[in-house]
Design an enzyme around this catalytic site. Structure first.
Site, PDB file in Angstrom:
ATOM      1  N   GLY A  46       0.845  -1.181   0.000  1.00 28.58           N
ATOM      2  CA  GLY A  46       0.000   0.000   0.000  1.00 28.58           C
ATOM      3  C   GLY A  46       0.886   1.238   0.000  1.00 28.58           C
ATOM      4  O   GLY A  46       1.990   1.213   0.552  1.00 28.58           O
ATOM      5  N   GLN A  51       2.986  10.049   0.973  1.00 29.99           N
ATOM      6  CA  GLN A  51       4.250   9.308   1.094  1.00 29.99           C
ATOM      7  C   GLN A  51       5.176   9.548  -0.096  1.00 29.99           C
ATOM      8  O   GLN A  51       6.355   9.198  -0.051  1.00 29.99           O
ATOM      9  CB  GLN A  51       3.976   7.804   1.224  1.00 29.99           C
ATOM     10  CG  GLN A  51       3.263   7.439   2.531  1.00 29.99           C
ATOM     11  CD  GLN A  51       3.102   5.936   2.643  1.00 29.99           C
ATOM     12  OE1 GLN A  51       2.159   5.371   2.111  1.00 29.99           O
ATOM     13  NE2 GLN A  51       4.033   5.289   3.319  1.00 29.99           N
ATOM     14  N   CYS A  94       5.374   0.265   7.568  1.00 32.21           N
ATOM     15  CA  CYS A  94       5.044   1.453   6.791  1.00 32.21           C
ATOM     16  C   CYS A  94       6.282   1.831   5.981  1.00 32.21           C
ATOM     17  O   CYS A  94       7.372   1.912   6.540  1.00 32.21           O
ATOM     18  CB  CYS A  94       4.648   2.596   7.731  1.00 32.21           C
ATOM     19  SG  CYS A  94       4.218   4.114   6.849  1.00 32.21           S
ATOM     20  N   LEU A  95       6.104   2.057   4.681  1.00 33.04           N
ATOM     21  CA  LEU A  95       7.244   2.393   3.822  1.00 33.04           C
ATOM     22  C   LEU A  95       7.889   3.712   4.245  1.00 33.04           C
ATOM     23  O   LEU A  95       9.046   3.956   3.926  1.00 33.04           O
ATOM     24  CB  LEU A  95       6.804   2.462   2.350  1.00 33.04           C
ATOM     25  CG  LEU A  95       6.347   1.128   1.743  1.00 33.04           C
ATOM     26  CD1 LEU A  95       5.822   1.354   0.327  1.00 33.04           C
ATOM     27  CD2 LEU A  95       7.468   0.107   1.751  1.00 33.04           C
ATOM     28  N   HIS A 136      -4.995   1.894   7.276  1.00 38.24           N
ATOM     29  CA  HIS A 136      -3.639   2.442   7.390  1.00 38.24           C
ATOM     30  C   HIS A 136      -3.417   3.526   6.329  1.00 38.24           C
ATOM     31  O   HIS A 136      -2.915   4.613   6.636  1.00 38.24           O
ATOM     32  CB  HIS A 136      -2.632   1.289   7.220  1.00 38.24           C
ATOM     33  CG  HIS A 136      -1.191   1.698   7.220  1.00 38.24           C
ATOM     34  ND1 HIS A 136      -0.296   1.267   8.176  1.00 38.24           N
ATOM     35  CD2 HIS A 136      -0.476   2.490   6.360  1.00 38.24           C
ATOM     36  CE1 HIS A 136       0.906   1.798   7.905  1.00 38.24           C
ATOM     37  NE2 HIS A 136       0.821   2.533   6.810  1.00 38.24           N
ATOM     38  N   GLU A 137      -3.820   3.240   5.091  1.00 40.02           N
ATOM     39  CA  GLU A 137      -3.595   4.211   4.006  1.00 40.02           C
ATOM     40  C   GLU A 137      -4.489   5.432   4.156  1.00 40.02           C
ATOM     41  O   GLU A 137      -4.054   6.563   3.909  1.00 40.02           O
ATOM     42  CB  GLU A 137      -3.811   3.553   2.635  1.00 40.02           C
ATOM     43  CG  GLU A 137      -2.924   2.341   2.353  1.00 40.02           C
ATOM     44  CD  GLU A 137      -1.436   2.576   2.585  1.00 40.02           C
ATOM     45  OE1 GLU A 137      -0.983   3.718   2.469  1.00 40.02           O
ATOM     46  OE2 GLU A 137      -0.727   1.599   2.910  1.00 40.02           O
ATOM     47  N   HIS A 140      -3.023   7.910   6.446  1.00 35.60           N
ATOM     48  CA  HIS A 140      -2.005   8.777   5.824  1.00 35.60           C
ATOM     49  C   HIS A 140      -2.655  10.017   5.214  1.00 35.60           C
ATOM     50  O   HIS A 140      -2.094  11.107   5.277  1.00 35.60           O
ATOM     51  CB  HIS A 140      -1.255   8.026   4.723  1.00 35.60           C
ATOM     52  CG  HIS A 140      -0.110   7.186   5.219  1.00 35.60           C
ATOM     53  ND1 HIS A 140       0.934   7.702   5.950  1.00 35.60           N
ATOM     54  CD2 HIS A 140       0.153   5.857   5.081  1.00 35.60           C
ATOM     55  CE1 HIS A 140       1.801   6.735   6.230  1.00 35.60           C
ATOM     56  NE2 HIS A 140       1.349   5.592   5.720  1.00 35.60           N
TER      57      HIS A 140
HETATM   58 ZN    ZN Z   1       2.214   3.754   5.893  1.00 30.11          ZN
END
Ligand code: ZN
Length: 164
Positions: A46, A51, A94-95, A136-137, A140
């Protein structure tokens, strides 16, 4: 297509509210394509617009590609219509917080609505990994990262692991 640089925490863009996407223009389609390519390259399941430093309400996912079944999805202006009261804890990476896994409690079932790239409004009930991933997304897009969902003790531990 191009791979975009991923913004890492504590970059202030990860704490900002993103603005709605208007028309689905060719620029939006390009953004979605680049974000999918960036997500696969990372590799992740994701990726949300802030991000990659774009402050609009768009995220991409692929819940199953790591199991050998690619299923790229693009979510514009996503919203939770309804969420179960049953919470489930999932280990989330998380990236934007590389190397840190956090245990986050979220509703195990959400009624999710969004606009797809062809401009249609889509409504679906998501459970399991998909439910955790879209929450989660969506976080963000509202300037929330996993660390914000932890107890002060767990957050301090996670931040220490991150800076180490
Ligand atoms: Zn994340």
């Amino acid at each position: 297509m191009s791979i975009l640089p991923i913004v890492t925490w504590p970059d202030p863009r990860l704490s900002e509210m993103c603005t709605p996407v208007g028309q689905v223009t060719s620029a939006i389609r390009q953004q979605a394509e680049d974000m999918l390519e960036t997500m696969y390259d990372a590799p992740g399941r994701g990726l949300a617009a802030p991000q990659v430093g774009v402050m609009n309400r768009l995220f991409v996912t692929d819940f199953t590609w790591k199991d050998g079944q690619p299923d790229p999805q693009v979510f514009l202006n996503p919203e939770i219509l309804d969420a179960s009261s049953t919470l489930v804890e999932t280990d989330e990476g998380c990236l934007s917080i590389p190397g840190v896994t956090t245990r986050v409690a979220r509703p195990d079932r959400v009624h999710f609505v969004w606009t797809s790239l062809d401009g249609a409004r889509v409504s679906q009930v998501l459970t399991g990994f998909a439910a955790a991933c879209v929450q989660h997304e969506l976080d963000h897009l509202n300037g929330i990262v996993t660390l914000d969902r932890l107890s002060p003790e767990d957050r301090a531990r996670a931040e220490e692991a991150y800076s180490a």
